[in-house]
Design an enzyme around this catalytic site. Structure first.
Site, short mmCIF file in Angstrom:
data_model
loop_
_atom_site.label_atom_id
_atom_site.label_comp_id
_atom_site.label_asym_id
_atom_site.label_seq_id
_atom_site.Cartn_x
_atom_site.Cartn_y
_atom_site.Cartn_z
N ASP A 1 3.97 9.40 -0.91
CA ASP A 1 2.82 8.58 -0.54
C ASP A 1 2.59 7.51 -1.59
O ASP A 1 2.78 7.76 -2.79
CB ASP A 1 1.56 9.44 -0.42
N HIS B 1 0.80 -1.22 0.00
CA HIS B 1 0.00 0.00 0.00
C HIS B 1 0.83 1.27 0.00
O HIS B 1 0.30 2.36 -0.25
CB HIS B 1 -0.94 0.00 1.21
#
Length: 473
Positions: free
Chosen positions: A366, A158
């Site tokens: 991110d 993720h």
């Protein structure tokens, strides 16, 4: 029909009657995968116990069974707070200076993965499909293979996968790279992440590229592909449209009066760039004095990982920064930054996103960042706001119509805030429309279906594949 087994660090166990207990964004993402399967969700219970049982606790909720294990204080310290969040997390986010590696922490990380594998192996049936999630569990497939499991096992990462020079600075990098190829399918957020991992495996593990994202390492085939994670578009849009019924949303909008709203929503983490964003907002007000009193910035930042020293320091730094800016720029009738450390439920966040003229999503790095997608989906089609988005977020690949910025340049971010506030309605609509259409097509259900279909398909192909020697020729 095959059963789906999902494995993650934390498990969100619904209460009787179906109401889920929040355990992070992963819970929202993976629950869609269970709509097409009966399943089992396995992971840490969230409980730290002096003498954890070797047997998982089983909880039946109809189509899905939940299996959880406790951690000992030493396990939690070494596996979770130690190696996962003080070594892997900063390295994966390109923060080498914050990485703190210790052999004891790595031993604890390996030990917990081995413990999870032994507990899980007792529950797995021959036809099960196993889907493992995130950096806490990189070696889990290798541990399961060592116990004799031949099931299809997929892994989804993720967070970012860094360039080889960054990842290989971690002392255990070689062992982790050798372990990860025991997954049949490795899913990453972006093509850049895929290329980083593939190149590292080729350069350090002598992986043989087979085409189509497939590699062979020591006679074992694996495939690495990008599967950008989506959100529950329909549910979030509905929540935004109905948000005015919520008291917090109504009172917040009333308190703004005629002021325009800037909003940021982030877990407290150094990867999110919250202090840097505040400096950019300060620069905006400094260079646009006419906007003082006419714009308010709300930053919602629930605390996390308070047991990790770097996060305690970050909390102090952010609070000091808020005080400095409000003290120097504010007046009795106006506070530039409203800093909130409590968590809000989805309906409240959806309503605040919808009310905000500008969404500030400016992480330093991110994997994806679902706040960016939520902000876009929450907007009114007649009068949408503007997303200011870090080019170092995975979401930037899917949302190029946002105002993409370098979060390390506070003046560039300040200029983007000004451009967003003054942007004509026609341009705002033109930018928003293709983004929301893309998010609707590539929602969380699309993500889960594509990953699982690829995992099933690849394992079928793998069993029919040529031998390693033939492939090498």
């Amino acid at each position: 029909m095959a059963r789906l087994v999902i494995v993650s660090n934390r498990v969100a166990i619904p209460e009787e009657g179906g109401k889920a207990v929040a355990a992070g964004g992963l819970a929202v993402a993976v629950k869609e995968a269970f709509t097409a399967y009966e399943g089992l969700w396995f992971g840490w219970s969230g409980t730290i116990s002096e003498e954890p049982s070797e047997e998982p606790t089983l909880i039946d909720r109809g189509r899905v069974q939940y299996a959880v294990v406790d951690l000992s204080p030493q396990d939690h310290l070494e596996y979770y707070a130690g190696f996962a969040n003080r070594a892997l997390w900063p390295i994966m986010h390109y923060r080498l200076g914050l990485g703190a590696f210790s052999r004891s922490d790595y031993a604890g990380y390996s030990r917990v993965n081995r413990t999870f594998a032994r507990a899980l192996a007792k529950l797995v049936e021959p036809d099960d499909i196993i889907w493992v999630h995130d950096y806490h569990l990189l070696p889990l497939a290798a541990e399961l293979r060592g116990l004799g499991l031949d099931n299809p096992i997929g892994y989804f990462h993720h967070i970012p996968w860094p360039a080889a020079d960054v990842f290989n600075s971690l002392p255990a990098s070689g062992e982790l790279l050798r372990a990860i190829v025991d997954y049949d399918l490795i899913g990453l957020q972006t093509e850049a992440d895929v290329q980083n991992l593939q190149r590292n495996l080729v350069d350090t593990q002598r992986a043989i590229p087979l085409g189509g994202g497939s590699l062979m390492v020591d006679g074992r085939r694996t495939r690495i592909r990008a599967f950008p994670i989506g959100i529950d578009v329909a549910g979030f849009k509905e929540a935004a449209e109905k948000a005015n019924a919520n008291k917090v949303v109504r009172e917040t909008i009333a308190g703004l009066r005629t002021r325009k709203l800037l909003i940021g929503v982030d877990r407290l983490d150094y990867s999110k760039g919250v202090p840097e964003r505040m400096e950019a907002v300060e620069s905006f007000f400094a260079s646009n004095p006419d906007q003082r009193g006419n714009v308010t910035y709300i930053q919602i930042t629930p605390k996390s990982r308070s047991e990790v020293p770097e996060y305690e320091q970050l909390s102090r730094d952010v609070n000091e920064k808020v005080g400095e800016i409000n003290g120097s720029l504010g007046d009795p009738a106006w506070t530039p930054i409203q800093y909130i450390t409590k968590a809000y439920p989805r309906p409240v966040l959806a309503g605040l996103y919808r009310a905000a003229r500008v969404g500030l999503v400016t992480p330093m790095r991110d994997g994806m960042n679902l706040v960016a997608k939520e902000y876009v989906v929450a907007q009114s089609e007649d009068d949408p706001g503007v997303l200011v988005l870090s080019k170092f977020a995975g979401a930037a690949r899917q949302l190029p119509e946002a105002l993409l910025i370098n979060p390390y340049d506070r003046f560039e971010v300040a200029e983007a805030i000004r451009a967003a506030l003054y942007m004509p309605k026609a341009e705002r609509v033109a930018r928003w429309k293709p983004m929301v259409e893309r998010m609707t097509r590539e929602d969380v259900d699309w993500w889960a279906r594509n990953f699982l279909a690829e995992l099933e398909n690849f394992r079928t192909m793998e069993r029919e594949a040529p031998t390693a020697a033939a492939a090498a020729e």
